[in-house]
Design a protein around this motif. Sequence first.
Motif, PDB file in Angstrom:
ATOM      1  N   PHE A 110       0.828  -1.201   0.000  1.00 57.21           N
ATOM      2  CA  PHE A 110       0.000   0.000   0.000  1.00 57.21           C
ATOM      3  C   PHE A 110       0.864   1.253   0.000  1.00 57.21           C
ATOM      4  N   ILE A 111       1.925   1.231   0.780  1.00 58.97           N
ATOM      5  CA  ILE A 111       2.816   2.396   0.833  1.00 58.97           C
ATOM      6  C   ILE A 111       3.405   2.670  -0.553  1.00 58.97           C
ATOM      7  N   ILE A 112       3.858   1.632  -1.215  1.00 59.29           N
ATOM      8  CA  ILE A 112       4.435   1.787  -2.555  1.00 59.29           C
ATOM      9  C   ILE A 112       3.371   2.237  -3.552  1.00 59.29           C
ATOM     10  N   ILE A 113       2.214   1.587  -3.524  1.00 63.99           N
ATOM     11  CA  ILE A 113       1.142   1.930  -4.464  1.00 63.99           C
ATOM     12  C   ILE A 113       0.616   3.342  -4.217  1.00 63.99           C
ATOM     13  N   SER A 114       0.480   3.735  -2.960  1.00 64.75           N
ATOM     14  CA  SER A 114      -0.064   5.073  -2.681  1.00 64.75           C
ATOM     15  C   SER A 114       0.863   6.160  -3.191  1.00 64.75           C
ATOM     16  N   TYR A 156      -3.889  15.329  -0.493  1.00 70.05           N
ATOM     17  CA  TYR A 156      -3.558  13.925  -0.679  1.00 70.05           C
ATOM     18  C   TYR A 156      -2.189  13.609  -0.087  1.00 70.05           C
ATOM     19  N   GLY A 157      -1.238  14.512  -0.302  1.00 77.29           N
ATOM     20  CA  GLY A 157       0.111  14.307   0.218  1.00 77.29           C
ATOM     21  C   GLY A 157       0.124  14.208   1.732  1.00 77.29           C
ATOM     22  N   ILE A 158      -0.581  15.106   2.392  1.00 78.56           N
ATOM     23  CA  ILE A 158      -0.655  15.084   3.859  1.00 78.56           C
ATOM     24  C   ILE A 158      -1.323  13.801   4.335  1.00 78.56           C
ATOM     25  N   LEU A 159      -2.421  13.425   3.688  1.00 75.64           N
ATOM     26  CA  LEU A 159      -3.121  12.196   4.050  1.00 75.64           C
ATOM     27  C   LEU A 159      -2.209  10.980   3.888  1.00 75.64           C
ATOM     28  N   LEU A 160      -1.471  10.933   2.796  1.00 73.10           N
ATOM     29  CA  LEU A 160      -0.575   9.799   2.570  1.00 73.10           C
ATOM     30  C   LEU A 160       0.547   9.743   3.592  1.00 73.10           C
ATOM     31  N   VAL A 161       1.078  10.888   3.975  1.00 73.09           N
ATOM     32  CA  VAL A 161       2.130  10.903   4.998  1.00 73.09           C
ATOM     33  C   VAL A 161       1.583  10.340   6.303  1.00 73.09           C
ATOM     34  N   VAL A 162       0.386  10.767   6.685  1.00 69.09           N
ATOM     35  CA  VAL A 162      -0.219  10.290   7.936  1.00 69.09           C
ATOM     36  C   VAL A 162      -0.493   8.787   7.862  1.00 69.09           C
ATOM     37  N   ILE A 163      -1.122   8.339   6.782  1.00 70.76           N
ATOM     38  CA  ILE A 163      -1.458   6.917   6.646  1.00 70.76           C
ATOM     39  C   ILE A 163      -0.199   6.060   6.570  1.00 70.76           C
ATOM     40  N   ASN A 164       0.776   6.483   5.768  1.00 75.58           N
ATOM     41  CA  ASN A 164       1.995   5.684   5.628  1.00 75.58           C
ATOM     42  C   ASN A 164       2.781   5.623   6.931  1.00 75.58           C
ATOM     43  N   ARG A 165       2.812   6.703   7.681  1.00 78.40           N
ATOM     44  CA  ARG A 165       3.485   6.689   8.992  1.00 78.40           C
ATOM     45  C   ARG A 165       2.788   5.704   9.939  1.00 78.40           C
ATOM     46  N   MET A 166       1.462   5.742   9.918  1.00 79.13           N
ATOM     47  CA  MET A 166       0.691   4.823  10.754  1.00 79.13           C
ATOM     48  C   MET A 166       0.973   3.368  10.348  1.00 79.13           C
ATOM     49  N   LEU A 167       1.012   3.104   9.048  1.00 76.46           N
ATOM     50  CA  LEU A 167       1.276   1.747   8.582  1.00 76.46           C
ATOM     51  C   LEU A 167       2.671   1.273   8.977  1.00 76.46           C
ATOM     52  N   ARG A 169       4.270   2.113  11.632  1.00 78.98           N
ATOM     53  CA  ARG A 169       4.209   1.793  13.068  1.00 78.98           C
ATOM     54  C   ARG A 169       3.522   0.447  13.298  1.00 78.98           C
ATOM     55  N   ILE A 170       2.445   0.192  12.563  1.00 75.28           N
ATOM     56  CA  ILE A 170       1.747  -1.089  12.692  1.00 75.28           C
ATOM     57  C   ILE A 170       2.661  -2.231  12.248  1.00 75.28           C
ATOM     58  N   ILE A 171       3.349  -2.040  11.131  1.00 73.90           N
ATOM     59  CA  ILE A 171       4.272  -3.065  10.641  1.00 73.90           C
ATOM     60  C   ILE A 171       5.325  -3.373  11.705  1.00 73.90           C
ATOM     61  N   ARG A 172       5.883  -2.331  12.287  1.00 76.96           N
ATOM     62  CA  ARG A 172       6.918  -2.527  13.309  1.00 76.96           C
ATOM     63  C   ARG A 172       6.374  -3.337  14.489  1.00 76.96           C
ATOM     64  N   ARG A 173       5.167  -3.037  14.912  1.00 78.93           N
ATOM     65  CA  ARG A 173       4.568  -3.799  16.023  1.00 78.93           C
ATOM     66  C   ARG A 173       4.319  -5.243  15.637  1.00 78.93           C
ATOM     67  N   PHE A 174       3.715  -5.456  14.464  1.00 81.01           N
ATOM     68  CA  PHE A 174       3.362  -6.815  14.046  1.00 81.01           C
ATOM     69  C   PHE A 174       4.592  -7.686  13.789  1.00 81.01           C
ATOM     70  N   ARG A 175       5.725  -7.079  13.528  1.00 80.92           N
ATOM     71  CA  ARG A 175       6.954  -7.843  13.324  1.00 80.92           C
ATOM     72  C   ARG A 175       7.656  -8.156  14.644  1.00 80.92           C
ATOM     73  N   SER A 176       7.247  -7.500  15.718  1.00 85.44           N
ATOM     74  CA  SER A 176       7.902  -7.720  17.015  1.00 85.44           C
ATOM     75  C   SER A 176       7.475  -9.064  17.611  1.00 85.44           C
ATOM     76  N   ASP A 177       8.343  -9.610  18.440  1.00 92.45           N
ATOM     77  CA  ASP A 177       8.053 -10.886  19.099  1.00 92.45           C
ATOM     78  C   ASP A 177       6.834 -10.793  20.011  1.00 92.45           C
ATOM     79  N   ASP A 178       6.612  -9.631  20.610  1.00 93.32           N
ATOM     80  CA  ASP A 178       5.469  -9.446  21.505  1.00 93.32           C
ATOM     81  C   ASP A 178       4.135  -9.695  20.798  1.00 93.32           C
ATOM     82  N   TYR A 179       4.076  -9.363  19.511  1.00 95.96           N
ATOM     83  CA  TYR A 179       2.839  -9.561  18.762  1.00 95.96           C
ATOM     84  C   TYR A 179       2.807 -10.897  18.033  1.00 95.96           C
ATOM     85  N   ARG A 180       3.955 -11.415  17.663  1.00 98.92           N
ATOM     86  CA  ARG A 180       3.998 -12.698  16.957  1.00 98.92           C
ATOM     87  C   ARG A 180       3.377 -13.816  17.779  1.00 98.92           C
TER      88      ARG A 180
END
Length: 185
Positions: A110-114, A156-167, A169-180
């Motif tokens: 999504f980050i790449i496509i957006s 659109y640029g501002i929205l994408l920065v906000v959404i991509n930053r959020m994504l 952060r989510i990716i970082r959490r989901f890759r952590s052992d605490d969430y795995r």
Amino acid sequence: MDTNNDLLLNRKIFVSTVGWIGIIASSLLIYFLGLQVIKLFVLTGSDLYKEFFGDETSEVYQDFFDIYIIMIIVFIAIIGFSIFFLTSSIGLLKYKNWGRLSFISISFGFIIISISTILMYIFYQSDALRIMAGQAFNSEMDGVIWKIFAIQIASYGILLVVINRMLFRIIRRFRSDDYRILFKK
């Protein structure tokens, strides 16, 4: 409750929240982009389109038709992407590891496509506005249209920065052992 149970509960709530947001967001994308594709098909086949841009042999007609075809292809691709996003979000709600892994992959996608989409939009929309400016508008209207275009791109640029930053952060959490450990194989 002890601290470990509180942390586990907070992680489960986070995963469920992300899953539901994913389901809602992907469903809305599918709905609105589906309407956009239908609108573009109806518009390009309408007599009004042919009347405004000339017959099928005119250069202006062909330029706009090519732009609309590319937009339709991109919208259909994003709808397909949204279906995968919806599926992975359902996997998150069921705490399936494939849901977590596909959500991470789809988030990167999504980050790449957006970013690609907004760059394409800037290119094709500005090209379309230049063609239209020479055909239908006066110079005062051209200025207004370009200002609206600039505001739209900035939004659109501002929205994408906000959404991509959020994504990210989510990716970082989901890759952590605490969430795995929450997800079943």
